[in-house]
Every structure is written in structure tokens, then in C-alpha cells.
Design a protein around this motif. Structure first.
Motif, PDB file in Angstrom:
ATOM      1  N   ARG A   1       1.100  -1.032   0.113  1.00  0.00           N
ATOM      2  CA  ARG A   1      -0.248   0.076  -0.199  1.00  0.00           C
ATOM      3  C   ARG A   1       0.877   1.269  -0.030  1.00  0.00           C
ATOM      4  NH1 ARG A   1      -4.677  -0.900   4.330  1.00  0.00           N
ATOM      5  NH2 ARG A   1      -5.135  -2.922   2.551  1.00  0.00           N
ATOM      6  N   GLU A   2       1.904   1.028   0.963  1.00  0.00           N
ATOM      7  CA  GLU A   2       2.178   2.525   0.858  1.00  0.00           C
ATOM      8  C   GLU A   2       3.880   2.357  -0.350  1.00  0.00           C
ATOM      9  OE1 GLU A   2       5.724   2.535   3.765  1.00  0.00           O
ATOM     10  OE2 GLU A   2       4.078   2.421   5.111  1.00  0.00           O
ATOM     11  N   ARG A   3       4.069   1.260  -1.094  1.00  0.00           N
ATOM     12  CA  ARG A   3       5.116   1.807  -1.727  1.00  0.00           C
ATOM     13  C   ARG A   3       3.959   1.781  -3.242  1.00  0.00           C
ATOM     14  NH1 ARG A   3       9.112  -3.200  -2.556  1.00  0.00           N
ATOM     15  NH2 ARG A   3       9.412  -3.527  -0.375  1.00  0.00           N
ATOM     16  N   ILE A   4       2.722   1.354  -3.165  1.00  0.00           N
ATOM     17  CA  ILE A   4       1.750   2.327  -4.644  1.00  0.00           C
ATOM     18  C   ILE A   4       1.800   3.447  -4.858  1.00  0.00           C
ATOM     19  CG2 ILE A   4      -0.090   2.444  -5.388  1.00  0.00           C
ATOM     20  CD1 ILE A   4       0.050  -1.456  -4.428  1.00  0.00           C
ATOM     21  N   GLU A   5       1.394   4.365  -2.920  1.00  0.00           N
ATOM     22  CA  GLU A   5       1.575   5.314  -3.134  1.00  0.00           C
ATOM     23  C   GLU A   5       2.135   6.300  -3.562  1.00  0.00           C
ATOM     24  OE1 GLU A   5      -0.669   6.027   0.542  1.00  0.00           O
ATOM     25  OE2 GLU A   5      -0.231   8.762   0.222  1.00  0.00           O
ATOM     26  N   GLU A   6       4.175   5.638  -2.975  1.00  0.00           N
ATOM     27  CA  GLU A   6       4.956   6.441  -3.474  1.00  0.00           C
ATOM     28  C   GLU A   6       5.134   6.811  -5.318  1.00  0.00           C
ATOM     29  OE1 GLU A   6       8.395   4.449  -0.743  1.00  0.00           O
ATOM     30  OE2 GLU A   6       9.558   4.969  -2.687  1.00  0.00           O
ATOM     31  N   VAL A   7       4.541   4.944  -5.703  1.00  0.00           N
ATOM     32  CA  VAL A   7       5.482   4.506  -7.559  1.00  0.00           C
ATOM     33  C   VAL A   7       4.392   5.964  -7.497  1.00  0.00           C
ATOM     34  CG1 VAL A   7       5.258   3.579  -8.730  1.00  0.00           C
ATOM     35  CG2 VAL A   7       6.694   3.085  -6.849  1.00  0.00           C
ATOM     36  N   LEU A   8       3.191   5.739  -6.956  1.00  0.00           N
ATOM     37  CA  LEU A   8       2.602   6.550  -7.966  1.00  0.00           C
ATOM     38  C   LEU A   8       2.803   7.977  -7.920  1.00  0.00           C
ATOM     39  CD1 LEU A   8      -1.242   4.866  -7.792  1.00  0.00           C
ATOM     40  CD2 LEU A   8      -0.135   5.203  -9.610  1.00  0.00           C
ATOM     41  N   LYS A   9       3.070   8.442  -6.506  1.00  0.00           N
ATOM     42  CA  LYS A   9       3.143   9.982  -6.895  1.00  0.00           C
ATOM     43  C   LYS A   9       4.453  10.316  -7.222  1.00  0.00           C
ATOM     44  CE  LYS A   9       0.433  11.146  -2.337  1.00  0.00           C
ATOM     45  NZ  LYS A   9       0.188  11.058  -0.862  1.00  0.00           N
TER      46      LYS A   9
ATOM     47  N   GLU B   1       3.435   1.421 -16.360  1.00  0.00           N
ATOM     48  CA  GLU B   1       4.824   0.229 -16.468  1.00  0.00           C
ATOM     49  C   GLU B   1       5.971   0.470 -15.209  1.00  0.00           C
ATOM     50  OE1 GLU B   1       3.341  -1.295 -20.924  1.00  0.00           O
ATOM     51  OE2 GLU B   1       4.390   0.356 -20.887  1.00  0.00           O
ATOM     52  N   ILE B   2       6.915   1.663 -15.734  1.00  0.00           N
ATOM     53  CA  ILE B   2       7.614   1.603 -15.111  1.00  0.00           C
ATOM     54  C   ILE B   2       7.828   1.502 -14.002  1.00  0.00           C
ATOM     55  CG2 ILE B   2       9.782   3.143 -14.980  1.00  0.00           C
ATOM     56  CD1 ILE B   2       9.371   4.180 -17.484  1.00  0.00           C
ATOM     57  N   GLY B   3       6.653   2.094 -13.556  1.00  0.00           N
ATOM     58  CA  GLY B   3       6.352   2.190 -11.879  1.00  0.00           C
ATOM     59  C   GLY B   3       6.232   0.394 -11.364  1.00  0.00           C
ATOM     60  N   ARG B   4       5.258  -0.439 -12.627  1.00  0.00           N
ATOM     61  CA  ARG B   4       4.422  -1.565 -12.312  1.00  0.00           C
ATOM     62  C   ARG B   4       6.485  -2.730 -12.017  1.00  0.00           C
ATOM     63  NH1 ARG B   4       1.435  -4.764 -16.215  1.00  0.00           N
ATOM     64  NH2 ARG B   4       4.002  -4.231 -17.278  1.00  0.00           N
ATOM     65  N   GLY B   5       7.572  -1.706 -12.296  1.00  0.00           N
ATOM     66  CA  GLY B   5       8.191  -2.995 -13.371  1.00  0.00           C
ATOM     67  C   GLY B   5       9.729  -2.855 -11.365  1.00  0.00           C
ATOM     68  N   LEU B   6       8.908  -1.455 -11.112  1.00  0.00           N
ATOM     69  CA  LEU B   6      10.167  -1.083 -10.031  1.00  0.00           C
ATOM     70  C   LEU B   6       9.383  -1.708  -8.611  1.00  0.00           C
ATOM     71  CD1 LEU B   6      10.445   2.511 -10.310  1.00  0.00           C
ATOM     72  CD2 LEU B   6      12.467   0.989 -11.212  1.00  0.00           C
ATOM     73  N   LEU B   7       8.282  -2.029  -8.587  1.00  0.00           N
ATOM     74  CA  LEU B   7       7.244  -2.171  -7.318  1.00  0.00           C
ATOM     75  C   LEU B   7       8.166  -3.146  -6.173  1.00  0.00           C
ATOM     76  CD1 LEU B   7       4.438  -0.467  -6.176  1.00  0.00           C
ATOM     77  CD2 LEU B   7       3.795  -2.825  -7.441  1.00  0.00           C
TER      78      LEU B   7
END
Ligand SMILES: Nc1ncnc2c1ncn2[C@@H]1O[C@H](COP(=O)(O)OP(=O)(O)OP(=O)(O)O)[C@@H](O)[C@H]1O
Ligand SMILES: [Mg+2]
Lengths: 331, 264
Positions: free
Chosen positions: A113-121, A145-151
């Protein structure tokens, strides 16, 4: 220094076509390793083999110590991937795409949850997180897609032309994040790109052509192979100009998409001499330090993008991506 | 544990997509409605309805066939969704993920079967139209049968989809497989009057047994006896119907899992 990717005599054939031709290299943990080469050189095919999507015809490769043929599950657990071609579920929202990813990579709920928020922001997509990806622009999809690869903070992150179609600001921003994350999590990055400036973030670069690695070194060392500076000029009569340069300075100039160009030591000092003595009509002249393009030129005699025509083709490729992934063709 | 989680996530995504696709939800009512009310009434009021001995009610007869049709067509959509995922690239995201290919295939099959069963359950709203009545117990048995039936069919859809890479080719294969499976079954007409060669084809069609089992539950095995499938002179009891469907499902499922694991 541990070797996190080891590739030995890798071969991949599609029928008669040899896409990867006896390639060997090693990537050190924590390094940014770049793959540079023209279209069809075999970059994506190599990545596909390393990430277990394809089986090599011959040779072996390992990632994080695991064999890519025999220990596929372990290999997959170690890697993250930003594909060259679109790979989102466009019927789901941005958030749902990331949640799916967090799920299959077994990231605990509280962390994800935290990481998704961080990446999306970071990607400037937080406000749009509940929108269906179908309604996203091409650049927004790419960012997601880039955010997803790093998640899932992979050990090795493959980026296959990651920033194709993104504006310079966004590219800069995303690269800052990736580089920061790499330091913090000790991530190894395997990058392919067409942007020369992007390639220079790499610690080492392999230049690949027709499935073969033709040079592998740090960007600076590669550029040193070129020798001097690159002088580019546009003349009234190109042939006469080439002839004159050959005659006076014993330099074999070449004609490329930018005009006539050649290598010379101390370009700044050379230019005044040249201009003062030049007999043919001269429109423009410039000098620059060698780029990786010039290295490729030196090694193969071709421009890296001459068969495609540079920027125009990048636009075309991007348009193709859009057509393929952006389809409202199917319901 | 890892594998179970993979199955769950793949299944969950398919359900999410189904839930988001309102157009598909609505259209899943329209087709069966048209068939039951217009087609059914049309046939019942013409030759076939009159040919019977007076208490043959065509709409009642076709109702379980329509449920079977919905399950069959919806199940095949699972195959379509795999081909779409391949075309849109999402399949790669799934295939490089650290979940086994087996759990991907099972998750897909279960997801498709769940959706097909849900759509089958929607068909229960047509009970009043169809002049049938069911106890709650029978309804649950029917739902369980729909699930087993659709799981077999989604496995078949997955197997085809794992072999066929393009949407166009898949559509051709589906036409060549789906319609014969549907028409060479007792879904829309009683099959005991068919000429021998067609009658034999019906017996080789696994879908026939699925439809027969649904009909035995909806109409009762006594009432549906005359429409049943006969093998070696014996009328197939519901248990054997289910066994045939399940066996077909196991074969298709095994083939699907195997070809999901093949790499390029
Ligand atoms: N699945 C496939 N079947 C047949 N040929 C393929 C397949 N994938 C790649 N190739 C061929 O292999 C060669 C290398 O392709 P690859 O995609 O690896 O190139 P690339 O270096 O990634 O190029 P680009 O810069 O355009 O992405 C090409 O000639 C391509 O046509
Ligand atoms: Mg490529």
C-alpha cells in the motif's frame, strides 16, 4: 563484487535467422549495464532469454546465480521488467494493475500500500489512480509500466527502451528516482535504449549489432576509441568538399545524415585553419566531442539509426506502440 | 502456498474484469432471452410443438439447453481473454511473474468457470418463462453441475488459446469447434430422431452429456428420459453424464497446463 548476470556463448535462432549470435558477457551486482544497438540487433531477444520468456538455442545464462533454463522460478523471483511493448491490463485501473503486480510478487499488503502510493506519486499518477488505463495517454501508460517494474524492488531490473515517448522532463525525473532506488536497494539495472544521453548513465555499455557484441566498455572508454573530436560541416558541393579535405589534410571524411563529418585531434584549433583555406562554398561547420553514435559508426561503418532515420522512426515506433496497446479495436 | 496465491490472483483479476464490463453483463441476458421467448415460442407454435403428443412443451425442453448454451459460450470467452492478453502484452507480465505456469492456467480456468457459472445462475430468472419449477436443492445441484461443465469447457478454451496465437485464427477455430459442439448436442432439439450418422456424432460430443445432465436436473430424470442419450442400449444416468464431462475436463485441463508450460 558479485557477478549477478552471467551469459556464456548464448545463441537464439528463429528458423534461419540468428537473432543472438554467440554472446557472452557479465554484469556486476549494482551496476547499470547498457545494451546499445540498432533495431533488430537482438537486444529484446537477449532480455527475453534472461527473464525466462524464451529458451536459448544454445549457450547458457544465469541470473542471481540461478540458471535461466533450469531454475526459472528462482530467476523470476529475482527480476523486474519494463517491457518494450505495452503490457498493462487496460481494462483495469492504474491501482488495480499495481495491486495485481504486488499480489503475484507476494509483497505484503501493508508494504504494498505504501509503495504503490510512493510510486504513483513519483510518477504523477496518484490523482488518476482509479481511472481505467484505457483512458490514459501513451506517456501515462509508460510511466505506470515503469512504476510497476520497480514496485517489488527486484534484484535485477530490466528496462527495455523504458522512456520511449516520454518528454525530457519526465525522463529526467524518472531516472533520478531509479538511480536513487538503485543506491538504496542495491538494484542492478540492465538497460536498452536508443537515446544516447540515456545510454551514458550506464556504468558499462555493450554495443550489439546483428546479434553480436562488438564492443563492451565504459562510455568514456568507448568514446576514446573514436580518437579525436568530430567535425561536421555542410558544403555547397559535398563531393568537392570531401575531395578537398582528403587532398589537403589527408583525412577520409564521410557523408552522413548530418552532413560531411570526420574525426580530428583538437577540433577547436583545426576549424579556423580549415575555414581560412577552404576553396569550396561552406554553409556551416561545427565541432563536438564524440558520442556513442560515433563509436557505433567507427565500429560498423554505419550510423546506428541510418536505416531508420532517427527521430522520425522513434515517432513511428511510438505510434505503433500506441496502435497496438491503445486499441479500442477490441471491446 | 505461492501457487495457491497465484491461482487466486489470476482468478480475482478475471472476476474484476467481468464485474467492470457492464456491457457484457447486460448482453448476457439478451441473447438467452431472445432465444427462449422468440425462438422458443416460434418453434413451439410450429411443426415441432405440434408433432409431440400434446404434453411436449418445447420451451420447457429448450430451457436447460439455453443454460448449457450460455455456459458453453461464456466458457470459450476464457480462451478469448488469453488471446487478448497475449495481443495486448499483459500475458508477458503474467508469464515472468514468480508464480508457476500451472497456477496461471488453473487460475484462468477457475476464473472462466466462475464467470460462466454466474451467467448460468442469471438464467434462473427465466424459470417462470420456461414453465419449470425447481426445489432449492435442485437449484444448488444445477449450479454445481454448471460449474463442473464450465470448468471442462474453459480448460478446452485455454488449451486452444495456448496453441493459437492470433485473435483472427482463434475466431476461426472457435467457429469450427464451438458451433458443432453446440448444434451436435441435445441443446435445441431432441436427438433421438436424428439420422444415425448425426446421432453418432452427438454421442461423441462431450457437450451432449453436460446438457443432458442439466436437463435431468431441471426437468427431472423421469420427465427427461425420452430426450436422454443412450449408450449401448442404456440411458445415461446423471452420474455417468457428469463422469463423462469431468473426464473430458481432466484431459483438456492436463493438455492446457502442459502447453502453458512450453516456452518459445
Ligand atoms: N518471436 C520471434 N520470432 C521470429 N523472429 C523474431 C522473434 N523475436 C525477434 N525476432 C527477430 O530477431 C531479431 C532480433 O530482434 P530483437 O527484438 O531482439 O531486436 P532489438 O535489438 O530488440 O530491436 P529493437 O531496437 O527494434 O527493439 C529481429 O530480426 C527479429 O525480427
Ligand atoms: Mg527491442
Amino acid at each position: 563484487m558479485r557477478e549477478i548476470i552471467e551469459v556464456e556463448h548464448l545463441v537464439k535462432k528463429f528458423g534461419d535467422l540468428i537473432a543472438v549470435d554467440d554472446v557472452s558477457f557479465k554484469v556486476v551486482e549494482g551496476e547499470i549495464f547498457g545494451f546499445l544497438g540498432p533495431n533488430g540487433a537482438g537486444k529484446t531477444t537477449t532480455i527475453n532469454i534472461l527473464c525466462t520468456l524464451m529458451r536459448p538455442t544454445a549457450g547458457r545464462a544465469s541470473l542471481n546465480g540461478f540458471d535461466v533454463v533450469r531454475q526459472q522460478n528462482e530467476v523470476r523471483r529475482s527480476l523486474g521488467l519494463v517491457f518494450q511493448d505495452p503490457s498493462l491490463d487496460i481494462k483495469l485501473s492504474a491501482l488495480q494493475n499495481l495491486e495485481f503486480h504486488a499480489g503475484v510478487y507476494n509483497i505484503p499488503r501493508s508494504v504494498s500500500r505504501e509503495r504503490i502510493e510512493e510510486v504513483l506519486k513519483m510518477l504523477d499518477l496518484w490523482d488518476r489512480r482509479k481511472d481505467v488505463v484505457q483512458h490514459f495517454s501513451g506517456g501515462m501508460r509508460r510511466r505506470l509500466e515503469i512504476g510497476r517494474g520497480l514496485l517489488h524492488y527486484p534484484k535485477v531490473l530490466f528496462l527495455d527502451e523504458p522512456t520511449l515517448g516520454l518528454d525530457p522532463q519526465t525522463r529526467f525525473h524518472i531516472w533520478n528516482y531509479i538511480i536513487e532506488l538503485r543506491k538504496r536497494e542495491n538494484i542492478t539495472i540492465f538497460l536498452t535504449t536508443h537515446y544516447m544521453d540515456e545510454a551514458t548513465v550506464a556504468d558499462r555499455i555493450a554495443i550489439i549489432d546483428h546479434g553480436k557484441i562488438i564492443a563492451l566498455d565504459t562510455p568514456d572508454a568507448l568514446k576514446r576509441m573514436v580518437g579525436g573530436d568530430i567535425v561536421t560541416l555542410k558544403a555547397e558541393n559535398a563531393e568537392a568538399a570531401v575531395e578537398e579535405i582528403r587532398h589537403h589534410y589527408n583525412i577520409e571524411a564521410q557523408r552522413g545524415s548530418e552532413g560531411i563529418f570526420f574525426e580530428v585531434q583538437n577540433g577547436e584549433e583545426f576549424i579556423p585553419t580549415l575555414v581560412n583555406n577552404f576553396k569550396s562554398g561552406l554553409y556551416s561547420i561545427s565541432v563536438r566531442r564524440p558520442t556513442l553514435d560515433d563509436v557505433f559508426m567507427k565500429l560498423t561503418g554505419r550510423e546506428i539509426r541510418e536505416e531508420e532515420g532517427g527521430a522520425a522512426v522513434m515517432k513511428k515506433q511510438w505510434a505503433m506502440r500506441q496502435a497496438r496497446g491503445g486499441g479500442t479495436r477490441f471491446h | 502456498m505461492n501457487n495457491l496465491r497465484g491461482v487466486y490472483i489470476v482468478w480475482y483479476r478475471d472476476l474484476l474484469r467481468f464485474w467492470r464490463d457492464r456491457a457484457r453483463l447486460i448482453s448476457s441476458f439478451i441473447m438467452p432471452f431472445l432465444f427462449l421467448v422468440i425462438f422458443g415460442t416460434g418453434i413451439a407454435s410450429s411443426v415441432m410443438g405440434r408433432a409431440g403428443d400434446g404434453d411436449f412443451d418445447y420451451i420447457q425442453f429448450m430451457y436447460p439447453g439455453i443454460i448449457g448454451m450460455v455456459v458453453l459460450f461464456t466458457s470459450i470467452m476464457t480462451g478469448v481473454s488469453v488471446v487478448w492478453d497475449r495481443e495486448f502484452g499483459f500475458l508477458k507480465e503474467v508469464l515472468v511473474a514468480p508464480i508457476s505456469r500451472t497456477s496461471v492456467a488453473i487460475g484462468k480456468a477457475l476464473g472462466g468457470a466462475t464467470i460462466a457459472t454466474i451467467q448460468g445462475i442469471f438464467m434462473l430468472v427465466f424459470i417462470p418463462f420456461a414453465h419449470v419449477s425447481m426445489t432449492v436443492g435442485e437449484a444448488f445441484l444445477l449450479i454445481a453441475l454448471m460449474f463442473v461443465f464450465s470448468l471442462s469447457l474453459t480448460s478446452m478454451g485455454l488449451f486452444i488459446a495456448s496453441r493459437i496465437k492470433s485473435m483472427e485464427a482463434f475466431q476461426v477455430v472457435v467457429q469450427m469447434v464451438l458451433f458443432p459442439l453446440f448444434f451436435l448436442s441435445p441443446a435445441m432439439f431432441p436427438t433421438q430422431f436424428l439420422p444415425a450418422w448425426l446421432g453418432t456424432a452427438v454421442k461423441f460430443n462431450p457437450v451432449s452429456y453436460g446438457i443432458d445432465s442439466l436437463r435431468q436436473v431441471v426437468l427431472g430424470s423421469q420427465e427427461s428420459a425420452m430426450f436422454g442419450i443412450e449408450l449401448f442400449g442404456y440411458r445415461m444416468p446423471i452420474v455417468l453424464d457428469i463422469a463423462v464431462v469431468a473426464l473430458f475436463g481432466i484431459i483438456m485441463g492436463t493438455l492446457a497446463i502442459r502447453s502453458f508450460r512450453v516456452q518459445e
